[in-house]
Design an enzyme around this catalytic site. Structure first.
Site, PDB file in Angstrom:
ATOM      1  N   ASP A  78       0.844  -1.195   0.000  1.00 36.16           N
ATOM      2  CA  ASP A  78       0.000   0.000   0.000  1.00 36.16           C
ATOM      3  C   ASP A  78       0.882   1.248   0.000  1.00 36.16           C
ATOM      4  OD1 ASP A  78       0.864  -0.674   2.567  1.00 36.16           O
ATOM      5  OD2 ASP A  78      -1.145  -0.997   3.336  1.00 36.16           O
ATOM      6  N   GLU A 138      -6.296   3.244   3.606  1.00 29.75           N
ATOM      7  CA  GLU A 138      -6.790   3.712   4.899  1.00 29.75           C
ATOM      8  C   GLU A 138      -8.275   4.079   4.886  1.00 29.75           C
ATOM      9  OE1 GLU A 138      -5.221   3.399   7.566  1.00 29.75           O
ATOM     10  OE2 GLU A 138      -3.079   3.426   7.142  1.00 29.75           O
TER      11      GLU A 138
END
Length: 389
Positions: A78, A138
């Site tokens: 990520d 997130e």
């Protein structure tokens, strides 16, 4: 075996990439600088194909091994940061005010770039390695965005693996929880609309603040009085905004929060009770209560056999004494779960020297684990796609 010699030789280069990414963090779906650096490095390393713009800012790299095999192993990292003001005093601290890599995604991206460099130089595997640099982990749905744009239809793979740092104070310790490993999550926003008035004349109001306060308390009864005690569920109200002056009863209030769970039946129960409670508060306080409730993360499920394979590959790097299966899942969430619903795989955590928790303004990722993580990611490709001599 330890850290791959080729990765060790270029460890400082990988760490410098990490420090640069840390100094220039970007929120989900805004990782344009980050994805640009990723794509540039992949091309520099000789990666066979580089695809950009998947899921807005996602990047995919394709490396073909030295054999003729047709199996593909995916590796995912990520890239996004958090809306947190950094308080570390690092020489490479965030230059973007109010944005910080407080979860270590800059480290994960650097690990995968290190693996990309190694795998593209050695080609010591039979098949294909797919490198997935994902945006917006997130809570913004980066994995789902990439999937919606045909990630695995465009680039099919047989297995996929992810890694996350863990500030345990135990550098180089690798842990995997087989099966249900991380919680699913729903996020909610609630707006309570009443009628404002002068604070000295509350009888003229429909007090949204009082109604919202009652709502916070009632929501806590869902877990304590509705969910079976042996089931895991966490419901947290995390924001409460209302009012603007000492002498004004506010006309509205806003709440938000999250539900964490490991079983779909549990979250369905919790969400049903939330709707009932919101309706009850609306009736009892004479206010309007609007509930926006949405699933954001699926339950992350590690394939047991592939978890064993991942631990074995990690043991080649950190030693068998530093890898272990953990039986306790965590109530944190991770949208790599969405990819694991489509392609089997596993997700491990890699300990490092820091003890400040994730999502804290004082969090510091230990750069020494970056070549370790790069080696683990490389090794799972090499062991799952062994090159026949």
């Amino acid at each position: 075996m330890g850290i791959h010699p080729g990765i060790e030789e270029h460890a400082e280069e990988i760490k410098e990439i990490f420090r640069d990414l840390h100094a220039h963090p970007e929120i989900g779906f805004e990782e344009r600088r980050t994805s640009g650096i990723v794509a540039e490095r992949l091309r520099e390393y000789g990666v066979d194909e580089v695809h950009t713009g998947i899921g807005e800012t996602g990047v995919v790299g394709i490396i073909r091994g030295g054999g003729q095999g047709n199996r593909c192993i995916g590796l995912r990292a990520d890239m996004d940061a958090l809306p947190i003001h950094e308080a570390t005093d690092l020489p490479y601290a965030s230059k973007n005010d109010g944005v910080m890599h407080a979860c270590g995604h800059d480290g994960h991206t650097s690990m995968l770039l290190g693996a990309a460099r190694h795998l593209s130089r050695t080609r010591d595997f039979d098949g294909t390695a797919m490198l997935v640099f994902q945006p917006a982990e997130e809570g913004l749905g980066g994995a789902r965005s990439m999937l919606a744009e045909g990630l695995f239809e465009r680039h099919p793979c047989d297995e996929i693996y992810g890694i996350h740092n863990f500030p345990s104070g135990e550098a180089g310790k690798v842990r995997i929880c087989k099966g249900r490993a991380m919680a699913g999550a729903s996020f909610f926003d609630i707006r309570v609309s009443g009628r404002g008035s002068h604070a000295a004349m509350p009888q003229m109001s429909r007090d949204s603040l009082v109604a919202a306060s009652a709502l916070v308390g009632e929501l806590q009864t869902i877990v304590s009085r509705n969910v079976t005690p042996t089931d895991t569920c966490v419901l947290s109200v995390t924001t409460f905004h209302s009012g603007s002056a000492y002498n004004v009863i506010p006309g509205s209030a806003e709440l938000s929060g999250t539900i964490r769970y490991f079983d779909d039946a549990v979250v369905e129960l919790a969400e049903s009770r939330m709707r009932d409670i919101c309706e009850g508060i609306s009736q009892s306080h004479g206010v309007d209560v609007g509930l926006d409730l949405r699933n954001v993360f699926d339950v992350l499920i590690n394939d047991p056999d592939l978890s064993d394979a991942y631990l074995k590959a990690a043991a080649d790097v950190v030693g068998v004494e530093n890898v272990a299966e953990t039986k306790i899942p965590v109530t944190g969430s991770e949208d790599f779960a969405d990819m694991l619903k489509v392609v089997p795989g596993a997700y491990c955590v890699l300990g490092h020297s820091c003890r400040v928790p994730l999502h804290n303004p004082g969090f510091v990722l230990d750069p020494e684990i970056i070549p370790v993580g790069a080696s683990i990611l490389s090794r799972i490709v090499e062991t799952r796609l062994p090159l026949q001599n």
